[in-house]
Write a protein that holds these residues in place. Sequence first.
Motif, mmCIF file in Angstrom:
data_model
loop_
_atom_site.group_PDB
_atom_site.id
_atom_site.type_symbol
_atom_site.label_atom_id
_atom_site.label_comp_id
_atom_site.label_asym_id
_atom_site.label_seq_id
_atom_site.Cartn_x
_atom_site.Cartn_y
_atom_site.Cartn_z
ATOM 1 N N VAL A 33 6.124 84.810 -2.844
ATOM 2 C CA VAL A 33 7.309 85.380 -3.482
ATOM 3 C C VAL A 33 7.507 84.785 -4.884
ATOM 4 N N ILE A 34 6.961 83.603 -5.096
ATOM 5 C CA ILE A 34 7.182 82.904 -6.369
ATOM 6 C C ILE A 34 6.704 83.741 -7.552
ATOM 7 N N PHE A 35 5.644 84.534 -7.380
ATOM 8 C CA PHE A 35 5.128 85.329 -8.489
ATOM 9 C C PHE A 35 6.096 86.444 -8.879
ATOM 10 N N ALA A 36 6.667 87.111 -7.901
ATOM 11 C CA ALA A 36 7.675 88.139 -8.187
ATOM 12 C C ALA A 36 8.914 87.492 -8.802
ATOM 13 N N HIS A 37 9.264 86.313 -8.305
ATOM 14 C CA HIS A 37 10.431 85.626 -8.842
ATOM 15 C C HIS A 37 10.212 85.209 -10.290
ATOM 16 N N MET A 38 9.021 84.724 -10.603
ATOM 17 C CA MET A 38 8.719 84.333 -11.988
ATOM 18 C C MET A 38 8.852 85.534 -12.926
ATOM 19 N N ALA A 39 8.389 86.689 -12.485
ATOM 20 C CA ALA A 39 8.516 87.905 -13.295
ATOM 21 C C ALA A 39 9.993 88.257 -13.490
ATOM 22 N N ALA A 40 10.789 88.138 -12.426
ATOM 23 C CA ALA A 40 12.221 88.450 -12.524
ATOM 24 C C ALA A 40 12.933 87.481 -13.461
ATOM 25 N N VAL A 41 12.599 86.209 -13.378
ATOM 26 C CA VAL A 41 13.213 85.207 -14.257
ATOM 27 C C VAL A 41 12.831 85.494 -15.709
ATOM 28 N N LEU A 42 11.557 85.769 -15.946
ATOM 29 C CA LEU A 42 11.111 86.079 -17.303
ATOM 30 C C LEU A 42 11.853 87.298 -17.843
ATOM 31 N N TRP A 43 11.972 88.321 -17.028
ATOM 32 C CA TRP A 43 12.695 89.525 -17.435
ATOM 33 C C TRP A 43 14.159 89.186 -17.754
ATOM 34 N N GLY A 44 14.804 88.400 -16.897
ATOM 35 C CA GLY A 44 16.195 88.024 -17.128
ATOM 36 C C GLY A 44 16.375 87.249 -18.427
ATOM 37 N N VAL A 45 15.456 86.353 -18.706
ATOM 38 C CA VAL A 45 15.529 85.580 -19.951
ATOM 39 C C VAL A 45 15.322 86.505 -21.153
ATOM 40 N N LEU A 46 14.310 87.360 -21.094
ATOM 41 C CA LEU A 46 14.028 88.268 -22.213
ATOM 42 C C LEU A 46 15.194 89.203 -22.506
ATOM 43 N N VAL A 47 15.808 89.740 -21.452
ATOM 44 C CA VAL A 47 16.926 90.671 -21.631
ATOM 45 C C VAL A 47 18.119 89.971 -22.284
ATOM 46 N N ASN A 48 18.288 88.689 -21.992
ATOM 47 C CA ASN A 48 19.429 87.974 -22.560
ATOM 48 C C ASN A 48 19.161 87.383 -23.937
ATOM 49 N N ILE A 49 17.895 87.240 -24.312
ATOM 50 C CA ILE A 49 17.580 86.663 -25.618
ATOM 51 C C ILE A 49 17.286 87.741 -26.655
ATOM 52 N N PHE A 50 16.548 88.770 -26.257
ATOM 53 C CA PHE A 50 16.136 89.818 -27.180
ATOM 54 C C PHE A 50 16.903 91.107 -26.882
ATOM 55 N N PRO A 51 16.938 92.010 -27.828
ATOM 56 C CA PRO A 51 17.659 93.281 -27.604
ATOM 57 C C PRO A 51 16.870 94.258 -26.737
ATOM 58 N N ILE A 52 16.517 93.806 -25.542
ATOM 59 C CA ILE A 52 15.816 94.651 -24.583
ATOM 60 C C ILE A 52 16.864 95.173 -23.599
ATOM 61 N N PRO A 53 16.941 96.472 -23.411
ATOM 62 C CA PRO A 53 17.967 96.982 -22.491
ATOM 63 C C PRO A 53 17.633 96.670 -21.032
#
Length: 129
Positions: A33-53
């Motif tokens: 599950v850690i691999f899916a979680h890492m992707a979710a965390v990365l997505w969450g960080v990117l959405v909050n740092i960059f103007p990605i919807p």
Amino acid sequence: MAGVLADITVALHILALLAIGFGGFLAWRWPKVIFAHMAAVLWGVLVNIFPIPCPFTALENYFRHQQGLGDLPGGFNAYYLYGTVFPRPMLPMVVVIALAVVVISYVGAYQRWRHRHLEEAPAHRVSLG
């Protein structure tokens, strides 16, 4: 109907945020599950740092428009979390705590994975005689 779908989208968004925050602990039981979680965390960080919807925010805005309402003022976090769940001035502390929780979950997942693999490995005995 659009109002109900918007509410369901909000609930799914909150579940996604909880999964991003605490999903690493699932890897203690199910290591892959850690691999899916890492992707979710990365997505969450990117959405909050960059103007990605965020797709959840976009979906909720779509359902809001169906009701004749505008976009969420300030986005999902600003509308639902800041000033409601925690005061906005506490945001830096909340970020540090959230990152600490993710790191702790990953360290624990690694330790459990390592312990499991050490138990499965055959014992190497050294004979001095």
